[in-house]
Design an enzyme around this catalytic site. Structure first.
Site, PDB file in Angstrom:
ATOM      1  N   ARG A  48      81.868 -14.057  22.056  1.00  0.00           N
ATOM      2  CA  ARG A  48      83.011 -13.545  22.833  1.00  0.00           C
ATOM      3  C   ARG A  48      83.611 -14.645  23.710  1.00  0.00           C
ATOM      4  O   ARG A  48      84.829 -14.749  23.848  1.00  0.00           O
ATOM      5  CB  ARG A  48      82.558 -12.343  23.674  1.00  0.00           C
ATOM      6  CG  ARG A  48      83.674 -11.714  24.486  1.00  0.00           C
ATOM      7  CD  ARG A  48      83.273 -10.339  25.068  1.00  0.00           C
ATOM      8  NE  ARG A  48      84.280  -9.874  25.999  1.00  0.00           N
ATOM      9  CZ  ARG A  48      84.101  -9.761  27.319  1.00  0.00           C
ATOM     10  NH1 ARG A  48      82.926 -10.052  27.859  1.00  0.00           N
ATOM     11  NH2 ARG A  48      85.082  -9.349  28.092  1.00  0.00           N
ATOM     12  N   HIS A  94      87.470 -15.756  23.432  1.00  0.00           N
ATOM     13  CA  HIS A  94      88.383 -15.600  24.564  1.00  0.00           C
ATOM     14  C   HIS A  94      88.915 -16.950  25.043  1.00  0.00           C
ATOM     15  O   HIS A  94      90.008 -17.021  25.601  1.00  0.00           O
ATOM     16  CB  HIS A  94      87.704 -14.864  25.721  1.00  0.00           C
ATOM     17  CG  HIS A  94      87.678 -13.384  25.541  1.00  0.00           C
ATOM     18  ND1 HIS A  94      87.754 -12.493  26.583  1.00  0.00           N
ATOM     19  CD2 HIS A  94      87.605 -12.623  24.421  1.00  0.00           C
ATOM     20  CE1 HIS A  94      87.714 -11.245  26.113  1.00  0.00           C
ATOM     21  NE2 HIS A  94      87.606 -11.303  24.809  1.00  0.00           N
ATOM     22  N   TRP A 119      78.148  -1.494  18.479  1.00  0.00           N
ATOM     23  CA  TRP A 119      78.885  -0.996  17.313  1.00  0.00           C
ATOM     24  C   TRP A 119      77.926  -0.630  16.170  1.00  0.00           C
ATOM     25  O   TRP A 119      78.233   0.218  15.355  1.00  0.00           O
ATOM     26  CB  TRP A 119      79.865  -2.055  16.817  1.00  0.00           C
ATOM     27  CG  TRP A 119      81.088  -2.273  17.657  1.00  0.00           C
ATOM     28  CD1 TRP A 119      82.309  -1.682  17.467  1.00  0.00           C
ATOM     29  CD2 TRP A 119      81.258  -3.140  18.785  1.00  0.00           C
ATOM     30  NE1 TRP A 119      83.204  -2.127  18.413  1.00  0.00           N
ATOM     31  CE2 TRP A 119      82.588  -3.024  19.228  1.00  0.00           C
ATOM     32  CE3 TRP A 119      80.399  -4.018  19.477  1.00  0.00           C
ATOM     33  CZ2 TRP A 119      83.095  -3.747  20.317  1.00  0.00           C
ATOM     34  CZ3 TRP A 119      80.905  -4.725  20.555  1.00  0.00           C
ATOM     35  CH2 TRP A 119      82.231  -4.591  20.966  1.00  0.00           C
TER      36      TRP A 119
HETATM   37 FE1  HIF Z   1      85.770  -8.149  21.173  1.00  0.00          FE
HETATM   38  N1  HIF Z   1      85.393  -6.862  22.664  1.00  0.00           N
HETATM   39  N2  HIF Z   1      87.685  -7.526  21.091  1.00  0.00           N
HETATM   40  N3  HIF Z   1      86.160  -9.511  19.726  1.00  0.00           N
HETATM   41  N4  HIF Z   1      83.890  -8.820  21.356  1.00  0.00           N
HETATM   42  C1  HIF Z   1      84.203  -6.673  23.316  1.00  0.00           C
HETATM   43  C2  HIF Z   1      83.013  -7.295  23.054  1.00  0.00           C
HETATM   44  C3  HIF Z   1      82.876  -8.268  22.098  1.00  0.00           C
HETATM   45  C4  HIF Z   1      88.232  -6.507  21.824  1.00  0.00           C
HETATM   46  C5  HIF Z   1      87.635  -5.875  22.893  1.00  0.00           C
HETATM   47  C6  HIF Z   1      86.304  -6.014  23.234  1.00  0.00           C
HETATM   48  C7  HIF Z   1      87.335  -9.612  19.036  1.00  0.00           C
HETATM   49  C8  HIF Z   1      88.418  -8.822  19.165  1.00  0.00           C
HETATM   50  C9  HIF Z   1      88.584  -7.851  20.122  1.00  0.00           C
HETATM   51  C10 HIF Z   1      83.319  -9.779  20.556  1.00  0.00           C
HETATM   52  C11 HIF Z   1      83.985 -10.578  19.661  1.00  0.00           C
HETATM   53  C12 HIF Z   1      85.295 -10.419  19.263  1.00  0.00           C
HETATM   54  C13 HIF Z   1      84.358  -5.671  24.328  1.00  0.00           C
HETATM   55  C14 HIF Z   1      83.272  -5.203  25.272  1.00  0.00           C
HETATM   56  C15 HIF Z   1      85.657  -5.266  24.278  1.00  0.00           C
HETATM   57  C16 HIF Z   1      86.316  -4.211  25.140  1.00  0.00           C
HETATM   58  C17 HIF Z   1      83.113  -6.222  26.405  1.00  0.00           C
HETATM   59  C18 HIF Z   1      82.011  -5.830  27.352  1.00  0.00           C
HETATM   60  O1  HIF Z   1      82.123  -4.761  27.965  1.00  0.00           O
HETATM   61  O2  HIF Z   1      81.038  -6.592  27.496  1.00  0.00           O
HETATM   62  C19 HIF Z   1      89.533  -6.197  21.299  1.00  0.00           C
HETATM   63  C20 HIF Z   1      90.480  -5.138  21.825  1.00  0.00           C
HETATM   64  C21 HIF Z   1      89.754  -7.019  20.241  1.00  0.00           C
HETATM   65  C22 HIF Z   1      90.961  -7.046  19.306  1.00  0.00           C
HETATM   66  C23 HIF Z   1      90.587  -6.472  17.981  1.00  0.00           C
HETATM   67  C24 HIF Z   1      87.231 -10.654  17.928  1.00  0.00           C
HETATM   68  C25 HIF Z   1      87.236  -9.962  16.606  1.00  0.00           C
HETATM   69  C26 HIF Z   1      86.320  -8.826  16.602  1.00  0.00           C
HETATM   70  C27 HIF Z   1      88.336 -11.725  17.863  1.00  0.00           C
HETATM   71  C28 HIF Z   1      85.910 -11.223  18.229  1.00  0.00           C
HETATM   72  O3  HIF Z   1      85.365 -12.195  17.636  1.00  0.00           O
HETATM   73  C29 HIF Z   1      81.892  -9.802  20.801  1.00  0.00           C
HETATM   74  C30 HIF Z   1      80.882 -10.696  20.070  1.00  0.00           C
HETATM   75  C31 HIF Z   1      81.626  -8.862  21.767  1.00  0.00           C
HETATM   76  C32 HIF Z   1      80.269  -8.487  22.347  1.00  0.00           C
HETATM   77  C33 HIF Z   1      80.023  -9.240  23.625  1.00  0.00           C
HETATM   78  C34 HIF Z   1      78.711  -8.904  24.268  1.00  0.00           C
HETATM   79  O4  HIF Z   1      78.532  -9.274  25.438  1.00  0.00           O
HETATM   80  O5  HIF Z   1      77.820  -8.306  23.653  1.00  0.00           O
END
Ligand code: HIF
Length: 291
Positions: free
Chosen positions: A34, A38, A178
């Protein structure tokens, strides 16, 4: 301290930082992925602003964006690696950590090239609001990811990264993983998205997500529900996205190949290279400072 340019030594130290028995599901891998995304995902093709160059999350303007809540944890986990290899830039370290984490969790090799700079170019600073809002739908996903230069297939391939990690109530407000094994990279996210019955759920904090609990699990063995964000669910209701969800659910190798390509592309946004892959450095041309 390693020799400047010894990225294999850095990779090894990132691996050593992944195992975290007391953190989340025992691994910092998901939060590294993440962090990497980001750091790059603020890019805007039209104005050539944002992207991983500059490691802007070190500063309040970007680091304090509510969309980046929780990523200070990932950055702190990587600080010992930076201390051992002070020559690497934060922007290279954060993107490399995502690539190393994907591989360590059983995912594909994502091509990664060094050369990002921590030089802060004021003319490239992204405004807040460039990262996606999980409460929205397909139009929003297109708005955000087309801005970075991605197409529908690439949006779905990227989305498979939500196989990793979880929502945290104290970060985004969403809650839960998920998939059942959130530290193992696979195409399970697509299979569950398609095949489980997802129920709209409002959490105690008012946040709306979609949950699944196994109805057959004995009451004393009830596991934490699985979840999907509204943006995840929109991949099902849009026919152009759905086509790729089905392909990736059926074909893990295809997903791995496409994910490697698109995650590699994400981490290169805004990085200008010559034919040999060397970064074309503009540090000395524009105003700014090196921290
Ligand atoms: Fe995420 N994502 N992401 N994300 N994400 C979260 C957590 C992770 C979006 C929202 C969230 C991508 C796209 C999107 C990861 C990787 C990727 C969370 C929860 C949210 C809300 C955060 C928290 O509460 O800790 C949205 C709206 C996206 C547009 C589709 C990417 C494609 C899936 C680009 C991507 O690589 C990962 C890994 C996490 C888990 C982080 C963790 O701390 O476990």
């Amino acid at each position: 301290m390693s020799q400047s340019g010894d990225y294999d030594a850095v990779r090894k130290d990132i691996v050593a930082q992944l195992k975290k028995p007391d953190y989340d599901d025992g691994s910092a891998g998901p939060v590294f992925v993440r962090l990497a995304w980001h750091s790059a995902g603020t890019y805007d093709v039209a104005s050539d602003t944002g992207g991983s160059n500059g490691a802007g999350m070190r500063y309040e303007a970007e680091g304090g964006d509510p969309a980046n809540a929780g990523l200070q944890v990932a950055r702190a986990f990587l600080e010992p690696v930076k201390e051992r290899h002070p020559w690497i830039t934060y922007s290279d370290l954060w993107t490399l950590a995502g690539v190393v984490a994907v591989k360590e969790m059983g995912g594909p090799d994502v091509k990664w090239l060094p050369g990002r700079t921590d030089f802060v170019d004021d003319s490239k600073l992204p405004p807040r609001g460039r990262l996606p809002d999980a409460a929205q739908g397909a139009d929003h996903l297109r708005h955000i990811f087309y801005r970075m230069g991605f197409n529908d297939q690439e949006i779905v391939a990227l989305s498979g990264a939500h196989n990793l990690g979880r929502g945290h109530k104290d970060r985004s407000g969403f809650d839960g993983p998920w998939v059942n094994n959130p530290t193992r990279f696979s195409n399970q996210y697509f299979r569950l998205l398609l095949n489980l019955e997802w129920k709209p759920t409002t959490l105690s904090n008012g946040v709306k997500q979609f949950n699944y609990s196994d109805p057959d699990a004995p009451a004393d063995e009830k596991e934490e529900p699985l979840m999907m964000l509204p943006t995840d669910m929109s991949l099902l209701s849009d026919s152009s996205f759905l086509l790729w969800v089905k392909k990736y659910a059926d074909d893990k190798d295809l997903f791995f190949q496409h994910f490697a390509d698109v995650f590699g592309k994400l981490l290169e946004l805004g990085i200008k290279r010559d034919d040999k892959g060397s970064v074309i450095n503009t540090d000395n041309v524009r105003g700014g400072y090196v921290s």
